[in-house]
Motif scaffolding. Sequence first.
Motif, PDB file in Angstrom:
ATOM      1  N   ILE A 328      -4.148   1.191 -17.483  1.00 55.47           N
ATOM      2  CA  ILE A 328      -4.075   1.607 -16.080  1.00 55.47           C
ATOM      3  C   ILE A 328      -3.621   3.062 -15.941  1.00 55.47           C
ATOM      4  N   ASP A 329      -2.694   3.513 -16.818  1.00 50.31           N
ATOM      5  CA  ASP A 329      -2.221   4.898 -16.736  1.00 50.31           C
ATOM      6  C   ASP A 329      -3.353   5.885 -17.010  1.00 50.31           C
ATOM      7  N   GLU A 330      -4.202   5.561 -17.994  1.00 53.14           N
ATOM      8  CA  GLU A 330      -5.303   6.460 -18.333  1.00 53.14           C
ATOM      9  C   GLU A 330      -6.351   6.502 -17.215  1.00 53.14           C
ATOM     10  N   PHE A 331      -6.583   5.358 -16.560  1.00 57.55           N
ATOM     11  CA  PHE A 331      -7.532   5.357 -15.444  1.00 57.55           C
ATOM     12  C   PHE A 331      -6.982   6.152 -14.256  1.00 57.55           C
ATOM     13  N   ILE A 332      -5.673   6.087 -14.058  1.00 58.53           N
ATOM     14  CA  ILE A 332      -5.064   6.922 -13.016  1.00 58.53           C
ATOM     15  C   ILE A 332      -5.275   8.398 -13.351  1.00 58.53           C
ATOM     16  N   ALA A 333      -5.152   8.746 -14.643  1.00 61.84           N
ATOM     17  CA  ALA A 333      -5.377  10.135 -15.067  1.00 61.84           C
ATOM     18  C   ALA A 333      -6.813  10.566 -14.788  1.00 61.84           C
ATOM     19  N   LEU A 630       2.464  20.130  -9.885  1.00 61.09           N
ATOM     20  CA  LEU A 630       3.382  19.808  -8.788  1.00 61.09           C
ATOM     21  C   LEU A 630       2.943  20.486  -7.492  1.00 61.09           C
ATOM     22  N   VAL A 631       2.432  21.713  -7.612  1.00 58.91           N
ATOM     23  CA  VAL A 631       1.948  22.421  -6.422  1.00 58.91           C
ATOM     24  C   VAL A 631       0.779  21.660  -5.802  1.00 58.91           C
ATOM     25  N   VAL A 632      -0.147  21.226  -6.652  1.00 60.78           N
ATOM     26  CA  VAL A 632      -1.320  20.498  -6.170  1.00 60.78           C
ATOM     27  C   VAL A 632      -0.909  19.182  -5.509  1.00 60.78           C
ATOM     28  N   LEU A 633       0.079  18.509  -6.096  1.00 60.18           N
ATOM     29  CA  LEU A 633       0.508  17.209  -5.564  1.00 60.18           C
ATOM     30  C   LEU A 633       1.203  17.334  -4.213  1.00 60.18           C
ATOM     31  N   LEU A 634       1.649  18.538  -3.867  1.00 60.81           N
ATOM     32  CA  LEU A 634       2.279  18.722  -2.552  1.00 60.81           C
ATOM     33  C   LEU A 634       1.314  18.392  -1.418  1.00 60.81           C
ATOM     34  N   ASN A 635       0.020  18.559  -1.676  1.00 57.09           N
ATOM     35  CA  ASN A 635      -0.978  18.268  -0.639  1.00 57.09           C
ATOM     36  C   ASN A 635      -1.085  16.776  -0.338  1.00 57.09           C
ATOM     37  N   ARG A 636      -0.483  15.939  -1.199  1.00 60.97           N
ATOM     38  CA  ARG A 636      -0.582  14.484  -1.015  1.00 60.97           C
ATOM     39  C   ARG A 636       0.702  13.897  -0.429  1.00 60.97           C
ATOM     40  N   LYS A 637       1.536  14.761   0.170  1.00 59.27           N
ATOM     41  CA  LYS A 637       2.741  14.354   0.904  1.00 59.27           C
ATOM     42  C   LYS A 637       3.681  13.484   0.058  1.00 59.27           C
ATOM     43  N   PRO A 638       4.265  14.072  -0.987  1.00 58.21           N
ATOM     44  CA  PRO A 638       5.179  13.298  -1.848  1.00 58.21           C
ATOM     45  C   PRO A 638       6.526  12.995  -1.200  1.00 58.21           C
ATOM     46  N   GLU A 639       6.791  13.562  -0.013  1.00 52.18           N
ATOM     47  CA  GLU A 639       8.091  13.337   0.630  1.00 52.18           C
ATOM     48  C   GLU A 639       8.284  11.881   1.048  1.00 52.18           C
ATOM     49  N   GLN A 640       7.231  11.060   0.944  1.00 58.18           N
ATOM     50  CA  GLN A 640       7.361   9.646   1.299  1.00 58.18           C
ATOM     51  C   GLN A 640       8.255   8.897   0.314  1.00 58.18           C
ATOM     52  N   PHE A 641       8.490   9.491  -0.870  1.00 61.59           N
ATOM     53  CA  PHE A 641       9.328   8.836  -1.870  1.00 61.59           C
ATOM     54  C   PHE A 641      10.762   9.360  -1.793  1.00 61.59           C
ATOM     55  N   ALA A 691       2.405  -1.145  -9.891  1.00 57.50           N
ATOM     56  CA  ALA A 691       1.345  -1.418 -10.861  1.00 57.50           C
ATOM     57  C   ALA A 691       1.006  -2.906 -10.878  1.00 57.50           C
ATOM     58  N   GLU A 692       2.035  -3.753 -10.836  1.00 57.42           N
ATOM     59  CA  GLU A 692       1.788  -5.202 -10.809  1.00 57.42           C
ATOM     60  C   GLU A 692       1.074  -5.602  -9.525  1.00 57.42           C
ATOM     61  N   GLU A 693       1.517  -5.014  -8.416  1.00 52.99           N
ATOM     62  CA  GLU A 693       0.887  -5.321  -7.129  1.00 52.99           C
ATOM     63  C   GLU A 693      -0.573  -4.892  -7.131  1.00 52.99           C
ATOM     64  N   ARG A 694      -0.839  -3.736  -7.729  1.00 52.44           N
ATOM     65  CA  ARG A 694      -2.216  -3.232  -7.770  1.00 52.44           C
ATOM     66  C   ARG A 694      -3.091  -4.098  -8.672  1.00 52.44           C
ATOM     67  N   MET A 695      -2.558  -4.570  -9.799  1.00 49.58           N
ATOM     68  CA  MET A 695      -3.327  -5.434 -10.684  1.00 49.58           C
ATOM     69  C   MET A 695      -3.687  -6.736  -9.978  1.00 49.58           C
ATOM     70  N   ASN A 696      -2.782  -7.243  -9.163  1.00 51.69           N
ATOM     71  CA  ASN A 696      -3.079  -8.453  -8.388  1.00 51.69           C
ATOM     72  C   ASN A 696      -4.203  -8.194  -7.390  1.00 51.69           C
ATOM     73  N   GLU A 710      -0.712   4.958  -3.230  1.00 51.74           N
ATOM     74  CA  GLU A 710       0.718   5.165  -3.464  1.00 51.74           C
ATOM     75  C   GLU A 710       1.030   5.134  -4.955  1.00 51.74           C
ATOM     76  N   LEU A 711       0.397   4.203  -5.671  1.00 51.62           N
ATOM     77  CA  LEU A 711       0.602   4.101  -7.117  1.00 51.62           C
ATOM     78  C   LEU A 711       0.109   5.363  -7.825  1.00 51.62           C
ATOM     79  N   SER A 712      -1.070   5.834  -7.428  1.00 40.82           N
ATOM     80  CA  SER A 712      -1.644   7.025  -8.056  1.00 40.82           C
ATOM     81  C   SER A 712      -0.740   8.237  -7.872  1.00 40.82           C
ATOM     82  N   LEU A 713      -0.234   8.416  -6.647  1.00 47.13           N
ATOM     83  CA  LEU A 713       0.616   9.569  -6.374  1.00 47.13           C
ATOM     84  C   LEU A 713       1.944   9.469  -7.115  1.00 47.13           C
TER      85      LEU A 713
END
Length: 740
Positions: A328-333, A630-641, A691-696, A710-713
């Motif tokens: 799953i980690d490699e597919f996220i990549a 990290l700069v690129v990921l800012l566009n995906r609103k990481p402040e939710q975490f 990850a478990e929730e996504r596999m389900n 959310e998992l991807s981010l």
Amino acid sequence: MHIFRRLILFLSSRHISYGLRMTLGVTVPAAVLAGYDMFLPGITASLGALCVGIADVPGTLSRKRNGMLIGGLLVFLVSFLTGICTSSTFLLFGLIILLCFVFSMFSIYGGRASNIGTACLLAMVFSVEGVRDFSQSLEYAGFMLAGGIWYFLLSVVLWQIRPYFSARQGLADCLLETAEYMRIKAAFYQNNPDFDKNFRKLVDIQIQINEKQEEVRELLLKRRSAIQGSNSVSRSLVMIFIESVDLLEQVMASHIDYRLLHARFEKTGILLQYRELIIHMANELEDIAAAVLSASRSYPRLNLGKEIEAVRHEVDDLKEEMLNSDTIDEFIALKNILRNAAAISGKIRMLHHYTHPDRKEARSPLGKDVELTRFTSHQRYDFGIFRSNLTFDSSSFRHSLRVTLAAVSGYLVSLMMAQDHSYWILMTVIIIMKPAFGSTKKRIYERLLGTVLGGLAGVGILVFVSQTSILLIILLLFIFLAFTFINYNYRLAVVFITPYVLILFQLLDPGNFEVVRERVIDTIIGGGIAFIASYVLWPSWEYLQLKTYLLDILEANREYFKQVARAYAGEPLIRTEYKLARKQVHVSTANIASALQRMLSEPKSKHKNASEIYSFVVLNHTLSSHIATLVVLLNRKPEQFEQKGFAVVIEKILGLLEQAGTNLKEEETESIAIELPEEFRLLDQKLHLLAEERMNEVRAGEQASKTQEELSLLQSLFDTFKNILTISAEISKHSQKIRV
């Protein structure tokens, strides 16, 4: 096709335009005055044009104009003083010592001043032949000045006709180098890639990219019209440059664990599709470069969005076969790479738009949150800088002493040989001696090889061609080719310079082939003197300078991370400060990579900690790539975490990088544990739950969901911060081993 496109672009490059400008500047004075039976004064005027042409460095009109005017006046003064001193060997030696030292020190004032210094030294070399009295010296210097004025007028008029041509050439070069960077990135996705070789290429090309970007900043961002956006052309060029720098950061952000991807997916063929996609984006970037260079409008040749979607469908099909808790980690990549590719595609689309100055995107005002003038360097020219460098701690001072002693030795040897062209040894010494031993050795090799090959070519031409008209045509061609390649490929330029000189002397003195032997011998003697002087006289070994470069790149990456990390610690991202930090990372990376190249060209006994330093450079390049992520990921609103977990790991990373700097300075420091902080582990726990929730969800047949996004981010954030922490620890460990 790629090579053919590059060849076409080269024919419109600055090298061709410089070759044409120098050919006109050098040949016209000789041709015009020869028509009035003033052949020797014409040659003198051509030499004056040559010297001022050397001082013609790319830049704004005011800087070009001032540089050429100052260079022309100094060339006149040097020619006059040298002519007066030719009647006294004692005075001439004293003048050579003074001029060689002073003008070699001009390098402390930057590239433009360094070129002016070189032009003045060549004027001195051209003037040492023969004996002239006061009036003859004044006449000779007057013709040198006249030739310089002619070249000055030619250059200024051409600039006025095409005021943006130099900026377009520099900007096109930036885009082409960025496209080449993308092609190297694409090589990571081919079957059985050479990872180490590709990493070396990435680091090396940073040198070219930084040089081009600095040149464009000089050409474009110092123009008042560009800063104010007062016309559509200057505004669109500035927007293209800003977008291209952001694009490079986006490309750098795609740094992942390529070895793991190949272990999982190489046999499936999916990575080859990624490679093809990246190459297509590089092709689009080259098309934009061609449009910028030709002042035309570019249009997308390919629908990159459709290509990205096609690859995404292939990944989805592959997921149905291979997705499990281990992969799953490699597919996220893989998904993140496509997401980054989509962002790159968007920037390429904007670059296409900016080549249309009348479009809305190109007419939008320049962002006021980025102060463009802060991205340009400002050179001081006061005497205090000169005085402060009059010490053996200054590499410029030591270099000036080496050049002076080598030049005096070369001229003394030429007098002892009592030959017709005694200045050739002196000229060879002055041209090939560089501050670093490795650079000097490289120049010696290139000049010797180029002289021998060019000499053979020249003799062959003179044996088989006797018609004066044909020889003149060949002479003009070689002059053009020599000046075209002088700043692009020095060895090739020397290959053309040598037959050009031989043909010229053959036209002046038909049947005399002795000049071939003299030139080869003088080149060997001059190269030998330069080599001995660089090796023996206060040599500037690169390993002695590396500590400064290592500290610079370390501090640059630390500041870059610090500025970007603000957004993950609940503070606003200050765009100007963050982009200035990013620029400094590019500059520092290019500096250390260039210094490492020079060190490896020095004697093996001077290769201090070469492998450790190379690993240090690669680690820092990898670190800056992850920070860009990290700069690129800012566009995906990481402040939710929860930001507390990020804040703790940010503090630990900054501490490790500071510790690395302390290690390089050989100061005592307390070790920092690299275990993941407890607050950061909570994010890891949440990651496992997602990850478990996504596999389900996948087992239930649900394709896209909020959980997936959310998992991807979170996975991307967690992996990126973890990688930065690990790399920072490795950098700290390497800094202990280096001890430069």
